[in-house]
Design a protein around this motif. Structure first.
Motif, PDB file in Angstrom:
ATOM      1  N   SER A   1       0.812  -1.216   0.000  1.00  0.00           N
ATOM      2  CA  SER A   1       0.000   0.000   0.000  1.00  0.00           C
ATOM      3  C   SER A   1       0.843   1.262   0.000  1.00  0.00           C
ATOM      4  O   SER A   1       0.357   2.336  -0.354  1.00  0.00           O
ATOM      5  CB  SER A   1      -0.948   0.003   1.202  1.00  0.00           C
ATOM      6  OG  SER A   1      -0.210   0.042   2.409  1.00  0.00           O
ATOM      7  N   ARG A   2       2.101   1.163   0.364  1.00  0.00           N
ATOM      8  CA  ARG A   2       2.978   2.327   0.427  1.00  0.00           C
ATOM      9  C   ARG A   2       3.758   2.565  -0.869  1.00  0.00           C
ATOM     10  O   ARG A   2       4.376   3.619  -1.024  1.00  0.00           O
ATOM     11  CB  ARG A   2       3.955   2.174   1.590  1.00  0.00           C
ATOM     12  CG  ARG A   2       3.283   2.092   2.956  1.00  0.00           C
ATOM     13  CD  ARG A   2       4.308   1.820   4.049  1.00  0.00           C
ATOM     14  NE  ARG A   2       5.308   2.873   4.096  1.00  0.00           N
ATOM     15  CZ  ARG A   2       6.496   2.750   4.684  1.00  0.00           C
ATOM     16  NH1 ARG A   2       6.837   1.614   5.257  1.00  0.00           N
ATOM     17  NH2 ARG A   2       7.335   3.769   4.705  1.00  0.00           N
TER      18      ARG A   2
ATOM     19  N   GLY B   1       7.639  -1.720  -8.500  1.00  0.00           N
ATOM     20  CA  GLY B   1       7.237  -1.124  -7.233  1.00  0.00           C
ATOM     21  C   GLY B   1       8.314  -0.172  -6.768  1.00  0.00           C
ATOM     22  O   GLY B   1       9.508  -0.507  -6.797  1.00  0.00           O
ATOM     23  N   LEU B   2       7.934   1.037  -6.342  1.00  0.00           N
ATOM     24  CA  LEU B   2       8.901   2.056  -5.933  1.00  0.00           C
ATOM     25  C   LEU B   2       8.452   2.714  -4.635  1.00  0.00           C
ATOM     26  O   LEU B   2       7.315   3.180  -4.519  1.00  0.00           O
ATOM     27  CB  LEU B   2       9.036   3.121  -7.016  1.00  0.00           C
ATOM     28  CG  LEU B   2      10.020   4.251  -6.732  1.00  0.00           C
ATOM     29  CD1 LEU B   2      11.454   3.721  -6.686  1.00  0.00           C
ATOM     30  CD2 LEU B   2       9.901   5.351  -7.774  1.00  0.00           C
TER      31      LEU B   2
ATOM     32  N   GLU C   1      13.377  -0.114  -5.059  1.00  0.00           N
ATOM     33  CA  GLU C   1      12.781  -0.314  -6.359  1.00  0.00           C
ATOM     34  C   GLU C   1      12.843  -1.795  -6.723  1.00  0.00           C
ATOM     35  O   GLU C   1      13.903  -2.414  -6.617  1.00  0.00           O
ATOM     36  CB  GLU C   1      13.531   0.497  -7.425  1.00  0.00           C
ATOM     37  CG  GLU C   1      12.975   0.373  -8.831  1.00  0.00           C
ATOM     38  CD  GLU C   1      13.789   1.182  -9.829  1.00  0.00           C
ATOM     39  OE1 GLU C   1      15.027   1.261  -9.666  1.00  0.00           O
ATOM     40  OE2 GLU C   1      13.190   1.721 -10.779  1.00  0.00           O
ATOM     41  N   TYR C   2      11.702  -2.331  -7.132  1.00  0.00           N
ATOM     42  CA  TYR C   2      11.632  -3.745  -7.483  1.00  0.00           C
ATOM     43  C   TYR C   2      10.922  -3.905  -8.816  1.00  0.00           C
ATOM     44  O   TYR C   2       9.958  -3.182  -9.114  1.00  0.00           O
ATOM     45  CB  TYR C   2      10.893  -4.529  -6.394  1.00  0.00           C
ATOM     46  CG  TYR C   2      11.526  -4.393  -5.031  1.00  0.00           C
ATOM     47  CD1 TYR C   2      11.015  -3.506  -4.093  1.00  0.00           C
ATOM     48  CD2 TYR C   2      12.658  -5.133  -4.691  1.00  0.00           C
ATOM     49  CE1 TYR C   2      11.601  -3.367  -2.851  1.00  0.00           C
ATOM     50  CE2 TYR C   2      13.250  -4.999  -3.448  1.00  0.00           C
ATOM     51  CZ  TYR C   2      12.718  -4.105  -2.532  1.00  0.00           C
ATOM     52  OH  TYR C   2      13.307  -3.969  -1.304  1.00  0.00           O
TER      53      TYR C   2
ATOM     54  N   ALA D   1       0.289   3.868 -10.586  1.00  0.00           N
ATOM     55  CA  ALA D   1      -0.787   3.893  -9.589  1.00  0.00           C
ATOM     56  C   ALA D   1      -0.151   4.271  -8.263  1.00  0.00           C
ATOM     57  O   ALA D   1       0.618   3.490  -7.691  1.00  0.00           O
ATOM     58  CB  ALA D   1      -1.479   2.540  -9.500  1.00  0.00           C
ATOM     59  N   PHE D   2      -0.432   5.480  -7.767  1.00  0.00           N
ATOM     60  CA  PHE D   2       0.208   6.000  -6.568  1.00  0.00           C
ATOM     61  C   PHE D   2      -0.540   5.527  -5.322  1.00  0.00           C
ATOM     62  O   PHE D   2      -1.732   5.212  -5.382  1.00  0.00           O
ATOM     63  CB  PHE D   2       0.243   7.526  -6.631  1.00  0.00           C
ATOM     64  CG  PHE D   2       1.092   8.056  -7.748  1.00  0.00           C
ATOM     65  CD1 PHE D   2       0.537   8.386  -8.972  1.00  0.00           C
ATOM     66  CD2 PHE D   2       2.461   8.220  -7.580  1.00  0.00           C
ATOM     67  CE1 PHE D   2       1.319   8.857 -10.007  1.00  0.00           C
ATOM     68  CE2 PHE D   2       3.254   8.700  -8.608  1.00  0.00           C
ATOM     69  CZ  PHE D   2       2.685   9.019  -9.823  1.00  0.00           C
TER      70      PHE D   2
END
Length: 114
Positions: A29-30, A96-97, A102-103, A50-51
């Motif tokens: 969620s973060r 994902g960041l 970062e992934y 998507a933030f």
């Protein structure tokens, strides 16, 4: 942390696909979750963000055709792709960041062809 992308495949022009990216072992969620795509021999390009706030952005070339969404309960981000065109053919990656963390997922191939 693991990001597992799925949902790619072969689709005819004008068709639809929905990509999924399931995240594990992360505070989903973060994170800002994003989709990128890459054609062999070219740079990896942003498709959509998507933030965590719920805001979404989509790059101009797919606006009106693609949409990104996230399901926090399932730790999954989606990319709904409609009205697909041959130029949408690429390997699609989720990212994902969060700050300096970062992934990337391994990518899923989307081929748009008749």
């Amino acid at each position: 942390v693991q990001l597992q992308a799925s949902g790619g495949g072969l689709v005819q022009p004008g068709g639809s696909l929905r990509l999924s990216c399931a995240a594990s072992r992360m505070a989903f969620s973060r994170y800002t979750m994003s989709w990128y795509r890459q054609v062999p021999g070219k740079q990896r390009d942003l498709v959509a963000h998507a933030f965590p706030s719920g805001t979404i952005t989509v790059t101009d070339s797919v606006k009106g055709r693609f949409t990104i969404s996230r399901d926090t309960a399932k730790n999954t981000v989606y990319l709904q792709m409609n009205s697909l065109k041959p130029e949408d053919t690429a390997v699609y990656y989720c990212r994902g960041l969060l700050g300096s963390s970062e992934y990337w997922g391994k990518g899923t191939l989307v081929t748009v062809s008749s």
